[in-house]
Design an enzyme around this catalytic site. Structure first.
Site, mmCIF file in Angstrom:
data_model
loop_
_atom_site.group_PDB
_atom_site.id
_atom_site.type_symbol
_atom_site.label_atom_id
_atom_site.label_comp_id
_atom_site.label_asym_id
_atom_site.label_seq_id
_atom_site.Cartn_x
_atom_site.Cartn_y
_atom_site.Cartn_z
ATOM 1 N N HIS A 54 -0.937 71.474 92.265
ATOM 2 C CA HIS A 54 -1.915 71.227 93.586
ATOM 3 C C HIS A 54 -3.252 70.489 93.153
ATOM 4 C CE1 HIS A 54 -0.804 75.714 94.705
ATOM 5 N NE2 HIS A 54 -0.216 75.003 95.585
ATOM 6 N N TYR A 100 -3.744 73.747 87.744
ATOM 7 C CA TYR A 100 -2.809 74.136 86.569
ATOM 8 C C TYR A 100 -2.072 75.322 87.190
ATOM 9 C CZ TYR A 100 -6.963 72.389 84.149
ATOM 10 O OH TYR A 100 -7.786 71.444 83.827
ATOM 11 N N HIS A 101 -1.236 74.569 88.163
ATOM 12 C CA HIS A 101 -0.042 75.301 88.690
ATOM 13 C C HIS A 101 0.810 74.365 88.943
ATOM 14 C CE1 HIS A 101 -3.557 77.277 91.648
ATOM 15 N NE2 HIS A 101 -3.634 78.060 90.319
ATOM 16 N N PRO A 102 1.527 74.017 87.615
ATOM 17 C CA PRO A 102 2.664 72.990 87.613
ATOM 18 C C PRO A 102 3.823 73.897 88.122
ATOM 19 C CG PRO A 102 2.037 73.545 85.602
ATOM 20 C CD PRO A 102 0.862 74.350 86.394
#
Length: 531
Positions: free
Chosen positions: A292, A466-468
């Protein structure tokens, strides 16, 4: 050491799949690279200011330069402790929209539509609110709580969002995913409630569980293409663990593809280039990295914010409040408010997400500082990124981190979505009652500065949330890494259960969906195992 199943990673998904396999009567070796805590520091919600960037708790990854954002090199925190990233994250509990999972199923992933995954979302949680309705759970291990502390600026933010046409939603994890609402957190009685705390701590005395911490897996052991165990290193010693029924990789969107490559499963020519003999040519291992992209905008207000507690004396009061009542600013997740909304009338889905943090902080010399100023942080991100990054090996050495190529703004549509998000930040910072508190949006070009100024700002200010996800994509096509039963295509007794399987990103933070994947994985693995 031997077990029916080996689960690699005691994070959001791994803790869930291990506990559910135990409940089915299997023996499980749960292997975690991080070391178990003795003091329980991660249980204090505010401790993330200490754990993120601390190698005791964080893998501290550093990306390769991103040419889509001026060549920036940045840190990507990932949890390296029991609980994984659920032990160091912002504790925001939010599921994707129902349509997100229906899209997964429409891509060929049968059994991953909303009607199929909702029972697992309900099974995994005990929610404070509406836990007996048809959308929320009341008997699951993962506690989900309402905020025990609400800051007045957050109430004003909600009122301003509603004045701009964003509907008030009583429960973003309920019937509808769209609108603005108070955040709910992965907390219990003022403590962080990580997936490990929820699923594994209660099982530590179970004789069928072997929890191995401080152990870094070097590779999955294969007999042909059949997983038979793992090779790991712990306290300098090499150890082999044998799996009678199979191996589940739940190491996350960065470490799971890394381990597969080290084990000979990945792009064949790339593996050969690092001296690894390919066992299975799987060209999309490490590809399809989705994240994101968005903005973290600091606003200076004319009223006190949580930054008030940056002073030593006020900090003592906050700690005392938490110790005595388990309430106050130290008891809650980072975000007070979440919102999902359409950036313009022609959008089919809610393409933007807001977070409101009632504080503002800066990173200086690698350390987070909370200045003595009345700051809040307005975060806005694109929900459905089209830009795709990738991962690749730097070395065959398991202790050399994998190279991360984010490419956050590689697709023009993502750039335009973030641009619309910037304009929405300006709108909400001007709308009463929240707007009457805002003195300045720090570093943001004035609204009349023109598109060129906005473009320059977005190219330099856009950051990951930090949503890989997506690096071991689930699907039915030939390039998909895992099939809808979570088994790695072309292998036996080898599964993936974590955020790396996302075939498409979701609207929202990824922790809750990762736990759901792990919770559901045990049922899929049980039905397909070969014990």
């Amino acid at each position: 050491m031997e077990a029916d199943y080996i689960v690699i990673g005691a994070g959001s998904a791994g803790s869930a799949v291990a506990a559910r396999l135990l409940a089915q009567g299997f023996s499980v070796a749960l292997v975690e690279a991080g070391k178990r805590e003795r003091l329980g520091i991660t249980r204090l919600p505010a401790a993330l200011n200490y754990t993120i960037g601390n190698e005791r708790y964080d893998w501290k990854y550093t990306t390769e330069p991103d040419p889509t954002r001026g060549g920036i090199v940045e840190g990507w925190p990932r949890g390296r402790v029991p609980g994984g990233s659920s032990a160091i994250n912002g504790m925001i509990f939010i599921r994707g929209a129902a349509e997100d999972f229906d899209q997964w199923e429409a891509l060929g992933n049968k059994g991953w539509g909303w009607d199929s995954v909702l029972p697992y979302f309900r099974r995994m949680e005990t929610a404070d609110q509406d836990k007996d309705n048809s959308f929320r759970g009341g008997m699951g291990p993962q506690r989900v709580s309402a905020l025990r502390y609400r800051h007045p600026t957050a109430e004003a933010f909600i009122e301003s969002a509603v004045s701009l046409g964003i509907a008030l939603n009583p429960d973003l994890n309920g019937k509808s995913h769209e609108g603005v609402a108070w955040n709910q957190g992965s907390t219990r009685n003022g403590f962080r409630h990580s997936s490990w705390e929820a699923y594994i701590r209660p099982q530590l005395r179970n004789p069928r569980l072997r929890f191995v911490d401080g152990a870094q897996v070097e590779r999955v052991m294969l007999d042909g293409r059949r997983a038979t165990g793992v090779a790991l290193k712990r306290d300098g010693q090499s150890i082999s663990v044998t799996a009678k029924a199979g191996v589940v990789l739940s190491a996350g969107a960065i470490n799971t593809p890394h381990l597969l490559m080290l084990s000979g499963i990945g792009p064949a020519e790339h593996l050969k280039g690092h001296g690894i003999t390919p066992t299975l040519d799987a060209p999309d291992v490490g590809r399809n990295l989705l994240e994101h992209p968005g903005l973290y905008v600091h606003a200076e207000l004319n009223v006190p914010t949580v930054n008030l507690y940056a002073s030593p004396l006020r900090r003592v009061f906050a700690v005392a409040d938490w110790l005595l009542t388990r309430k106050g600013p130290l008891s809650v997740p980072t975000a007070q408010v979440l919102a999902f909304f359409k950036s313009s009338a022609d959008q089919v889905s809610s393409d933007l997400q807001f977070h409101l943090f009632p504080f503002g902080s800066f990173i200086r010399d690698g350390k987070r500082e909370i200045p003595d100023r009345n700051l809040v942080t307005i975060l806005v991100n694109a929900s459905y990124p089209k830009s795709k990054g990738w991962l690749e090996l730097k070395s065959r050495d398991p202790f050399t981190p994998i190279a991360i190529h984010p490419r956050l703004l590689d697709h023009q549509d993502d750039f335009e979505t973030v641009l619309r998000g910037l304009n929405w930040v300006r709108k909400i910072a001007s709308a009463a009652p929240f707007g009457s508190m805002v003195q300045e949006l720090i570093g943001v070009p004035p609204g009349n500065a023109g598109r060129a100024a906005d473009e320059k700002f977005i190219r330099t200010a856009t950051r990951p949330f930090y949503h890989p996800v997506g690096t071991c994509r689930m699907g039915i096509d030939e390039r998909a890494v895992v099939s809808p039963d979570l088994k790695i295509r072309g292998t036996q007794n080898l599964w993936v259960a974590d955020a790396s399987i996302f075939p498409r990103h979701i609207a929202g933070n990824t922790n809750a969906t990762s736990i759901m994947i792990g919770d559901r994985a045990a049922d899929l693995i049980h039905s397909n195992g070969e014990l």
